[in-house]
Design a protein around this motif. Structure first.
Motif, PDB file in Angstrom:
ATOM      1  N   UNK A   1       0.821  -1.211   0.000  1.00  0.00           N
ATOM      2  CA  UNK A   1       0.000   0.000   0.000  1.00  0.00           C
ATOM      3  C   UNK A   1       0.864   1.274   0.000  1.00  0.00           C
ATOM      4  N   UNK A   2       1.901   1.287   0.832  1.00  0.00           N
ATOM      5  CA  UNK A   2       2.732   2.488   0.984  1.00  0.00           C
ATOM      6  C   UNK A   2       3.720   2.694  -0.168  1.00  0.00           C
ATOM      7  N   UNK A   3       4.333   1.587  -0.640  1.00  0.00           N
ATOM      8  CA  UNK A   3       5.460   1.729  -1.577  1.00  0.00           C
ATOM      9  C   UNK A   3       5.248   1.034  -2.921  1.00  0.00           C
ATOM     10  N   UNK A   4       4.081   0.412  -3.088  1.00  0.00           N
ATOM     11  CA  UNK A   4       3.817  -0.383  -4.297  1.00  0.00           C
ATOM     12  C   UNK A   4       4.924  -1.419  -4.553  1.00  0.00           C
ATOM     13  N   UNK A   5       5.349  -2.064  -3.473  1.00  0.00           N
ATOM     14  CA  UNK A   5       6.317  -3.173  -3.577  1.00  0.00           C
ATOM     15  C   UNK A   5       5.591  -4.435  -3.135  1.00  0.00           C
ATOM     16  N   UNK A   6       5.493  -5.392  -4.057  1.00  0.00           N
ATOM     17  CA  UNK A   6       4.827  -6.667  -3.742  1.00  0.00           C
ATOM     18  C   UNK A   6       5.875  -7.633  -3.180  1.00  0.00           C
ATOM     19  N   UNK A   7       5.785  -7.884  -1.899  1.00  0.00           N
ATOM     20  CA  UNK A   7       6.772  -8.753  -1.235  1.00  0.00           C
ATOM     21  C   UNK A   7       6.323 -10.210  -1.316  1.00  0.00           C
ATOM     22  N   UNK A   8       7.214 -11.070  -1.809  1.00  0.00           N
ATOM     23  CA  UNK A   8       6.940 -12.513  -1.791  1.00  0.00           C
ATOM     24  C   UNK A   8       7.511 -13.081  -0.488  1.00  0.00           C
ATOM     25  N   UNK A   9       6.642 -13.634   0.344  1.00  0.00           N
ATOM     26  CA  UNK A   9       7.106 -14.294   1.558  1.00  0.00           C
ATOM     27  C   UNK A   9       7.390 -15.740   1.183  1.00  0.00           C
ATOM     28  N   UNK A  10       8.676 -16.094   1.155  1.00  0.00           N
ATOM     29  CA  UNK A  10       9.043 -17.435   0.667  1.00  0.00           C
ATOM     30  C   UNK A  10       9.234 -18.402   1.831  1.00  0.00           C
ATOM     31  N   UNK A  11       8.974 -19.668   1.563  1.00  0.00           N
ATOM     32  CA  UNK A  11       9.163 -20.680   2.608  1.00  0.00           C
ATOM     33  C   UNK A  11      10.632 -21.124   2.637  1.00  0.00           C
ATOM     34  N   UNK A  12      10.954 -21.939   3.610  1.00  0.00           N
ATOM     35  CA  UNK A  12      12.347 -22.357   3.815  1.00  0.00           C
ATOM     36  C   UNK A  12      12.943 -23.108   2.634  1.00  0.00           C
ATOM     37  N   UNK A  13      12.130 -23.930   1.967  1.00  0.00           N
ATOM     38  CA  UNK A  13      12.622 -24.685   0.806  1.00  0.00           C
ATOM     39  C   UNK A  13      12.961 -23.755  -0.363  1.00  0.00           C
ATOM     40  N   UNK A  14      12.092 -22.784  -0.612  1.00  0.00           N
ATOM     41  CA  UNK A  14      12.355 -21.807  -1.685  1.00  0.00           C
ATOM     42  C   UNK A  14      13.595 -20.979  -1.351  1.00  0.00           C
ATOM     43  N   UNK A  15      13.709 -20.597  -0.087  1.00  0.00           N
ATOM     44  CA  UNK A  15      14.865 -19.810   0.341  1.00  0.00           C
ATOM     45  C   UNK A  15      16.159 -20.598   0.124  1.00  0.00           C
ATOM     46  N   UNK A  16      16.147 -21.872   0.532  1.00  0.00           N
ATOM     47  CA  UNK A  16      17.334 -22.723   0.364  1.00  0.00           C
ATOM     48  C   UNK A  16      17.692 -22.883  -1.114  1.00  0.00           C
ATOM     49  N   UNK A  17      16.678 -23.040  -1.971  1.00  0.00           N
ATOM     50  CA  UNK A  17      16.931 -23.205  -3.408  1.00  0.00           C
ATOM     51  C   UNK A  17      17.570 -21.942  -4.001  1.00  0.00           C
ATOM     52  N   UNK A  18      17.054 -20.778  -3.627  1.00  0.00           N
ATOM     53  CA  UNK A  18      17.620 -19.520  -4.140  1.00  0.00           C
ATOM     54  C   UNK A  18      19.055 -19.324  -3.645  1.00  0.00           C
ATOM     55  N   UNK A  19      19.316 -19.697  -2.403  1.00  0.00           N
ATOM     56  CA  UNK A  19      20.683 -19.606  -1.865  1.00  0.00           C
ATOM     57  C   UNK A  19      21.611 -20.541  -2.642  1.00  0.00           C
ATOM     58  N   UNK A  20      21.142 -21.766  -2.894  1.00  0.00           N
ATOM     59  CA  UNK A  20      21.932 -22.714  -3.688  1.00  0.00           C
ATOM     60  C   UNK A  20      22.272 -22.121  -5.051  1.00  0.00           C
ATOM     61  N   UNK A  21      21.265 -21.539  -5.712  1.00  0.00           N
ATOM     62  CA  UNK A  21      21.496 -20.989  -7.043  1.00  0.00           C
ATOM     63  C   UNK A  21      22.468 -19.805  -7.004  1.00  0.00           C
ATOM     64  N   UNK A  22      22.397 -19.013  -5.940  1.00  0.00           N
ATOM     65  CA  UNK A  22      23.345 -17.916  -5.764  1.00  0.00           C
ATOM     66  C   UNK A  22      24.769 -18.429  -5.584  1.00  0.00           C
ATOM     67  N   UNK A  23      24.921 -19.444  -4.726  1.00  0.00           N
ATOM     68  CA  UNK A  23      26.253 -20.026  -4.492  1.00  0.00           C
ATOM     69  C   UNK A  23      26.789 -20.650  -5.780  1.00  0.00           C
ATOM     70  N   UNK A  24      25.942 -21.371  -6.491  1.00  0.00           N
ATOM     71  CA  UNK A  24      26.376 -21.989  -7.754  1.00  0.00           C
ATOM     72  C   UNK A  24      26.827 -20.914  -8.745  1.00  0.00           C
ATOM     73  N   UNK A  25      26.079 -19.815  -8.800  1.00  0.00           N
ATOM     74  CA  UNK A  25      26.378 -18.707  -9.705  1.00  0.00           C
ATOM     75  C   UNK A  25      27.741 -18.071  -9.374  1.00  0.00           C
ATOM     76  N   UNK A  26      28.134 -18.126  -8.090  1.00  0.00           N
ATOM     77  CA  UNK A  26      29.405 -17.509  -7.668  1.00  0.00           C
ATOM     78  C   UNK A  26      30.624 -18.305  -8.133  1.00  0.00           C
ATOM     79  N   UNK A  27      30.396 -19.543  -8.591  1.00  0.00           N
ATOM     80  CA  UNK A  27      31.517 -20.386  -9.015  1.00  0.00           C
ATOM     81  C   UNK A  27      32.208 -21.082  -7.855  1.00  0.00           C
ATOM     82  N   UNK A  28      31.532 -21.159  -6.704  1.00  0.00           N
ATOM     83  CA  UNK A  28      32.147 -21.750  -5.502  1.00  0.00           C
ATOM     84  C   UNK A  28      32.068 -23.283  -5.481  1.00  0.00           C
ATOM     85  N   UNK A  29      31.306 -23.871  -6.408  1.00  0.00           N
ATOM     86  CA  UNK A  29      31.080 -25.323  -6.366  1.00  0.00           C
ATOM     87  C   UNK A  29      31.897 -26.057  -7.422  1.00  0.00           C
ATOM     88  N   UNK A  30      31.965 -27.372  -7.268  1.00  0.00           N
ATOM     89  CA  UNK A  30      32.641 -28.240  -8.250  1.00  0.00           C
ATOM     90  C   UNK A  30      31.786 -29.490  -8.427  1.00  0.00           C
TER      91      UNK A  30
END
Length: 318
Positions: free
Chosen positions: A100-129
């Protein structure tokens, strides 16, 4: 070809992050980034509520972010809320107020979605083999653990044992007392049985920590060695011995002494003690000589989806 511009907001329990980017096919450049210690979980996380003071800090920060986003003429905004908001009884009302205040639609994600996004971020960083790694992201409200490699996440789980929760439950004295560390360890033994089973099943040979605490620990280590971090690097090595020296130091210093450690940033000074205890506990179950610290986490996982680095649930961002 003109790049797409996007804004990613990660509303963590301790820190709110803003990342403004130019998106290209398979790549991105950063326009601007900022993190603010909103501490939305402070004072209410143990009661599953967002206090008035915490809400006030959050709304002030989001107004600031909205102004920066508008200043860049960005219309694509992807905002995510995690543990503190998803568990708060007034979380839904808070998200509605933001819309209402900022016209920002916040997605409240569950733990599984959060873990998946973190995994994809780490993979994107090139930290994995090709080898299996245990990945962890210590938030203020929850901690995500993922076991996988550069190809896939084999196992993932979110545990509501983040730094703010551990701080509220166990860190009453400063410096922390041996009995508090002992109680914290017993608590982790009780809460992390699924993780210990998964480590036995998938036998990861590496440990990767994402952003937050791990950024600060690697900053402290690099400062102690008088090494400058490369500005274009997304992955940093922290020898296990180096971590153990820092962790031991953190147990024996009070807040004002911890603040004087070269590389320490004020927003991490409270939670870093219990977070280090958690890492020490994990190191009892995985034999590694070094910790890999990825500066990419959830928000870079979102970018990874936006630029088509993978196909997992990319529809959730549209």
């Amino acid at each position: 070809m003109k790049p797409r511009k996007a804004a990613i907001i990660d509303m963590g329990t301790n820190t709110f992050h803003l990342l403004l980017v130019n998106l290209y096919e398979g790549d991105f450049t950063t326009i601007y980034k900022e993190k603010i210690a909103v501490k939305i979980g402070q004072g209410g996380i143990s009661d599953n509520t967002i206090t008035q003071d915490a809400k006030k800090r959050a709304l002030q920060t989001l107004l600031h972010f909205r102004n920066l986003i508008d200043g860049e003429g960005i219309t694509e905004v992807f905002a995510f809320a995690t543990s503190a908001v998803r568990n708060a009884e007034n979380g839904k009302q808070f998200v509605e107020e933001i819309k209402e205040k900022f016209n920002i639609a916040v997605q409240v994600i569950d733990g599984q979605q959060e873990a998946q996004l973190i995994y994809e971020g780490i993979r994107f960083s090139g930290s994995l083999s090709r080898e299996n790694h245990l990945m962890m992201d210590i938030g203020g409200g929850s901690v995500e653990f993922i076991i996988g490699n550069e190809y896939e996440a084999l196992w993932k789980q979110s545990f509501e044992i983040g730094g703010q929760r551990l701080l509220d439950l166990f860190h009453y004295h400063d410096p922390i007392q041996a009995e508090e560390v002992s109680n914290l360890t017993l608590f982790l033994e009780e809460k992390l049985t699924d993780l210990v089973d998964a480590i036995r099943t998938y036998t990861p040979t590496g440990l990767v920590g994402a952003s937050g605490t791990f950024d600060t620990l690697s900053d402290i280590y690099y400062a102690s060695q008088q090494i400058k971090k490369g500005k274009t690097e997304q992955s940093f090595l922290l020898p296990r011995v180096g971590f153990e020296i820092i962790a031991d130091q953190l147990l024996n210093l009070n807040k004002s002494e911890r603040l004087k450690i070269p590389g320490m940033i004020p927003m991490r000074v409270d939670m870093i003690v219990v977070a280090s205890c958690l890492i020490s506990y994990i190191l009892k179950h995985i034999s590694v000589e070094k910790l890999v610290c990825s500066s990419f986490a959830l928000k870079e996982g979102v970018i990874s989806q936006l630029i088509g680095k993978n196909s997992f649930e990319s529809a959730q961002l549209n």
